[in-house]
Design a protein around this motif. Structure first.
Motif, PDB file in Angstrom:
ATOM      1  N   PRO A  43     -52.915 -29.186   7.640  1.00 57.41           N
ATOM      2  CA  PRO A  43     -52.946 -28.612   6.288  1.00 57.41           C
ATOM      3  C   PRO A  43     -51.716 -27.783   5.951  1.00 57.41           C
ATOM      4  CG  PRO A  43     -55.103 -28.421   7.290  1.00 57.41           C
ATOM      5  CD  PRO A  43     -54.181 -28.927   8.359  1.00 57.41           C
ATOM      6  N   ILE A  44     -51.163 -27.059   6.929  1.00 56.90           N
ATOM      7  CA  ILE A  44     -49.941 -26.290   6.688  1.00 56.90           C
ATOM      8  C   ILE A  44     -48.780 -27.240   6.414  1.00 56.90           C
ATOM      9  CG2 ILE A  44     -48.214 -24.791   7.770  1.00 56.90           C
ATOM     10  CD1 ILE A  44     -50.503 -23.325   9.160  1.00 56.90           C
ATOM     11  N   MET A  45     -48.682 -28.334   7.172  1.00 63.25           N
ATOM     12  CA  MET A  45     -47.636 -29.324   6.933  1.00 63.25           C
ATOM     13  C   MET A  45     -47.777 -29.941   5.541  1.00 63.25           C
ATOM     14  SD  MET A  45     -46.771 -32.819   9.102  1.00 63.25           S
ATOM     15  CE  MET A  45     -48.391 -33.546   8.757  1.00 63.25           C
ATOM     16  N   ILE A  46     -49.011 -30.244   5.147  1.00 63.84           N
ATOM     17  CA  ILE A  46     -49.252 -30.793   3.812  1.00 63.84           C
ATOM     18  C   ILE A  46     -48.877 -29.772   2.743  1.00 63.84           C
ATOM     19  CG2 ILE A  46     -51.040 -31.588   2.212  1.00 63.84           C
ATOM     20  CD1 ILE A  46     -52.492 -32.771   4.651  1.00 63.84           C
ATOM     21  N   GLY A  47     -49.262 -28.508   2.960  1.00 67.46           N
ATOM     22  CA  GLY A  47     -48.929 -27.460   1.998  1.00 67.46           C
ATOM     23  C   GLY A  47     -47.432 -27.289   1.845  1.00 67.46           C
ATOM     24  N   ALA A  94     -51.897 -38.748   5.069  1.00 68.16           N
ATOM     25  CA  ALA A  94     -52.505 -39.808   5.874  1.00 68.16           C
ATOM     26  C   ALA A  94     -52.880 -39.326   7.271  1.00 68.16           C
ATOM     27  CB  ALA A  94     -51.551 -40.999   5.973  1.00 68.16           C
ATOM     28  N   CYS A  95     -52.230 -38.252   7.729  1.00 67.92           N
ATOM     29  CA  CYS A  95     -52.548 -37.731   9.061  1.00 67.92           C
ATOM     30  C   CYS A  95     -53.998 -37.267   9.160  1.00 67.92           C
ATOM     31  CB  CYS A  95     -51.621 -36.569   9.410  1.00 67.92           C
ATOM     32  SG  CYS A  95     -49.935 -37.058   9.792  1.00 67.92           S
ATOM     33  N   LEU A  96     -54.537 -36.691   8.081  1.00 63.71           N
ATOM     34  CA  LEU A  96     -55.897 -36.155   8.151  1.00 63.71           C
ATOM     35  C   LEU A  96     -56.943 -37.223   8.454  1.00 63.71           C
ATOM     36  CD1 LEU A  96     -56.070 -33.354   5.418  1.00 63.71           C
ATOM     37  CD2 LEU A  96     -56.224 -33.115   7.892  1.00 63.71           C
ATOM     38  N   ASN A 146     -46.023 -31.577  18.733  1.00 62.60           N
ATOM     39  CA  ASN A 146     -44.574 -31.503  18.592  1.00 62.60           C
ATOM     40  C   ASN A 146     -44.116 -32.082  17.259  1.00 62.60           C
ATOM     41  OD1 ASN A 146     -41.663 -31.538  19.429  1.00 62.60           O
ATOM     42  ND2 ASN A 146     -42.033 -33.733  19.487  1.00 62.60           N
ATOM     43  N   VAL A 147     -44.708 -33.209  16.862  1.00 65.39           N
ATOM     44  CA  VAL A 147     -44.319 -33.863  15.609  1.00 65.39           C
ATOM     45  C   VAL A 147     -44.749 -33.040  14.409  1.00 65.39           C
ATOM     46  CG1 VAL A 147     -44.843 -35.835  14.124  1.00 65.39           C
ATOM     47  CG2 VAL A 147     -44.195 -36.207  16.509  1.00 65.39           C
ATOM     48  N   VAL A 148     -46.005 -32.590  14.410  1.00 67.56           N
ATOM     49  CA  VAL A 148     -46.514 -31.823  13.273  1.00 67.56           C
ATOM     50  C   VAL A 148     -45.742 -30.511  13.127  1.00 67.56           C
ATOM     51  CG1 VAL A 148     -48.533 -30.644  12.314  1.00 67.56           C
ATOM     52  CG2 VAL A 148     -48.803 -32.858  13.444  1.00 67.56           C
ATOM     53  N   GLY A 149     -45.509 -29.825  14.256  1.00 67.91           N
ATOM     54  CA  GLY A 149     -44.762 -28.573  14.205  1.00 67.91           C
ATOM     55  C   GLY A 149     -43.326 -28.770  13.744  1.00 67.91           C
ATOM     56  N   SER A 150     -42.685 -29.845  14.196  1.00 66.74           N
ATOM     57  CA  SER A 150     -41.313 -30.115  13.787  1.00 66.74           C
ATOM     58  C   SER A 150     -41.220 -30.420  12.296  1.00 66.74           C
ATOM     59  CB  SER A 150     -40.741 -31.288  14.588  1.00 66.74           C
ATOM     60  OG  SER A 150     -40.572 -30.926  15.948  1.00 66.74           O
ATOM     61  N   VAL A 168     -56.020 -35.655  19.566  1.00 68.32           N
ATOM     62  CA  VAL A 168     -55.673 -34.727  18.491  1.00 68.32           C
ATOM     63  C   VAL A 168     -56.500 -33.465  18.632  1.00 68.32           C
ATOM     64  CG1 VAL A 168     -55.524 -34.380  16.004  1.00 68.32           C
ATOM     65  CG2 VAL A 168     -55.120 -36.649  16.965  1.00 68.32           C
ATOM     66  N   ASN A 169     -55.834 -32.352  18.907  1.00 72.57           N
ATOM     67  CA  ASN A 169     -56.521 -31.065  19.036  1.00 72.57           C
ATOM     68  C   ASN A 169     -57.146 -30.677  17.706  1.00 72.57           C
ATOM     69  OD1 ASN A 169     -56.744 -28.011  19.069  1.00 72.57           O
ATOM     70  ND2 ASN A 169     -56.082 -28.374  21.178  1.00 72.57           N
ATOM     71  N   ILE A 170     -58.342 -30.101  17.755  1.00 76.38           N
ATOM     72  CA  ILE A 170     -59.059 -29.732  16.527  1.00 76.38           C
ATOM     73  C   ILE A 170     -58.261 -28.729  15.706  1.00 76.38           C
ATOM     74  CG2 ILE A 170     -60.336 -27.849  17.614  1.00 76.38           C
ATOM     75  CD1 ILE A 170     -61.600 -30.284  14.900  1.00 76.38           C
ATOM     76  N   GLN A 171     -57.431 -27.892  16.372  1.00 70.42           N
ATOM     77  CA  GLN A 171     -56.614 -26.924  15.631  1.00 70.42           C
ATOM     78  C   GLN A 171     -55.598 -27.627  14.745  1.00 70.42           C
ATOM     79  OE1 GLN A 171     -54.953 -23.542  17.793  1.00 70.42           O
ATOM     80  NE2 GLN A 171     -53.058 -23.694  16.615  1.00 70.42           N
ATOM     81  N   LEU A 172     -55.095 -28.783  15.191  1.00 68.28           N
ATOM     82  CA  LEU A 172     -54.156 -29.537  14.368  1.00 68.28           C
ATOM     83  C   LEU A 172     -54.809 -29.976  13.063  1.00 68.28           C
ATOM     84  CD1 LEU A 172     -52.321 -31.802  16.970  1.00 68.28           C
ATOM     85  CD2 LEU A 172     -51.307 -29.988  15.605  1.00 68.28           C
ATOM     86  N   ILE A 173     -56.073 -30.439  13.168  1.00 69.94           N
ATOM     87  CA  ILE A 173     -56.783 -30.929  11.984  1.00 69.94           C
ATOM     88  C   ILE A 173     -57.118 -29.777  11.042  1.00 69.94           C
ATOM     89  CG2 ILE A 173     -58.867 -32.120  11.179  1.00 69.94           C
ATOM     90  CD1 ILE A 173     -58.889 -33.593  13.880  1.00 69.94           C
TER      91      ILE A 173
END
Length: 364
Positions: free
Chosen positions: A104-108, A291-293, A243-247, A94-99
């Motif tokens: 957070p953008i996906m959660i928002g 839960a991803c966080l 890919n999943v988070v962005g989608s 998991v890239n640190i940028q995702l965390i």
């Protein structure tokens, strides 16, 4: 016959998405756009194209439950099933940028959808807001990509080769034809998929919403399945997660944004959201995003056991939908076990792992 129509629509969706991505990617690379930007925008959008095609087509067919349920179900499927299965193949980095940024953008975006649905509908104004946020997010990614490390650029460059002289797809007419064929396949595929899904719902005695949250959402997520599993097998495990988070973010901002705006064409400026979506399914989607966080932060990877937990929860979610649709006697007992035992045990386990892993890293 309905099964054949469904499979035919699914095949058209997968082929259409792949052809559209290939044509758009080659066209962008031919104009000198970097592979990283192509990966962050065109490819991410292309893998979500089936969700857009099916949902917008469902709106025009008057099947609002399928339209919105498909997006919500796809987001749940993407995290629990795709990441779970990919992690079983190989633990996912998991890239640190995702965390710090993407999750957070996906959660928002999930919270925003929940807030917009409090009035029981997705309005034309809501769709406009979501679409503006999508454009802003895309511009932000493009600007940010210019500051990416060379390693990240090289990784995406390995995936998306620029058109070379003499290649069959290096000419502009061919690239435009690929885009047109891809779009046409998406349109016809979505029509077949919606038609078959409605027939399934009637035959099984369940609602259109349940079919959308399960069968349709899984079908339209096939491009994400192929992309993430292939990336996991090839060792490009950060792309599998990204890919999943962005989608998921695009599904909410782009797909639901298009749904809201499509009301202007269909004549219905407010798409009604089913009460069960607002009281259960969107909350599940938000819980999955949250839960991803903790999962991503436990060592900055998704371990195999965490992947198995994701898959288990997806199976439990589908089981709950089926039991609830049939009003089965086991529903109450099943819900009680999940809420009083399984969910608390999972939370406690994640907390313990989050505490122990940093401590272990400091001692080492």
């Amino acid at each position: 016959m309905n099964i054949l129509i469904f499979l035919g629509g699914l095949v058209l969706l997968v082929i259409g998405a792949n052809v559209l991505v290939r044509g758009a990617s080659k066209l962008a690379l031919s104009f000198g756009i970097s592979p990283l930007v192509v990966g962050l925008t065109i490819v991410a959008f292309g893998t979500s194209a089936p969700e857009v095609a099916v949902s917008v087509g469902a709106v025009f067919d008057g099947k609002t439950d399928i339209a919105i349920g498909n997006v919500v179900g796809s987001n749940i499927f993407n995290v629990l099933f795709i990441l779970g299965l990919s992690a079983l193949i190989a633990p996912l980095v998991v890239n640190i940028q995702l965390i710090r940024q993407e999750v957070p953008i996906m959660i928002g975006a999930s919270v925003l959808l929940l807030a917009m649905g409090l009035d029981g509908q997705l309005s034309f104004f809501d769709g406009g807001v979501l679409f503006v946020l999508l454009v802003s997010y895309t511009v932000f990614l493009v600007v940010q990509s210019r500051r990416e490390s060379q390693a990240a650029k090289d990784e995406y460059a390995g995936e998306f080769k620029p058109a070379v002289a003499g290649a069959w797809d290096d000419r502009l007419p061919v690239q435009l034809l690929l885009i047109a064929v891809g779009l046409a396949a998406l349109v016809f595929g979505s029509e077949y998929l919606v038609q078959a899904s409605v027939s399934f719902a009637k035959a099984m005695g369940v609602s259109d919403l349940v079919i959308a949250l399960t069968i349709v959402s899984a079908g339209t997520s096939m491009p994400e399945v192929a992309t993430s599993i292939t990336a996991a097998i090839k060792g490009e495990r950060d792309i599998a997660v990204g890919n999943v988070v962005g989608s998921n973010t695009f599904n909410i901002l782009g797909c639901l944004g298009c749904l809201g705006l499509s009301g202007l064409v269909s004549g219905d400026l407010g798409l009604v959201m089913a009460p069960s979506l607002l009281t259960f399914d969107i909350w599940v989607m938000l819980a999955v995003a949250l839960a991803c966080l903790p999962v991503f932060m436990t060592g900055r990877e998704i371990a195999r056991w965490e992947g198995s937990v994701f898959l288990g929860y997806y199976a439990a979610y589908v089981a709950y939908l089926i039991l609830a649709a049939q009003q089965h006697d086991a529903l109450q007992a099943f819900s009680g076990v999940m809420l009083s035992f399984v969910v608390p045990l999972t939370v406690v386990t994640l907390v313990v792992v989050m505490i122990r892993r940093p401590a272990a890293s400091r001692s080492s």
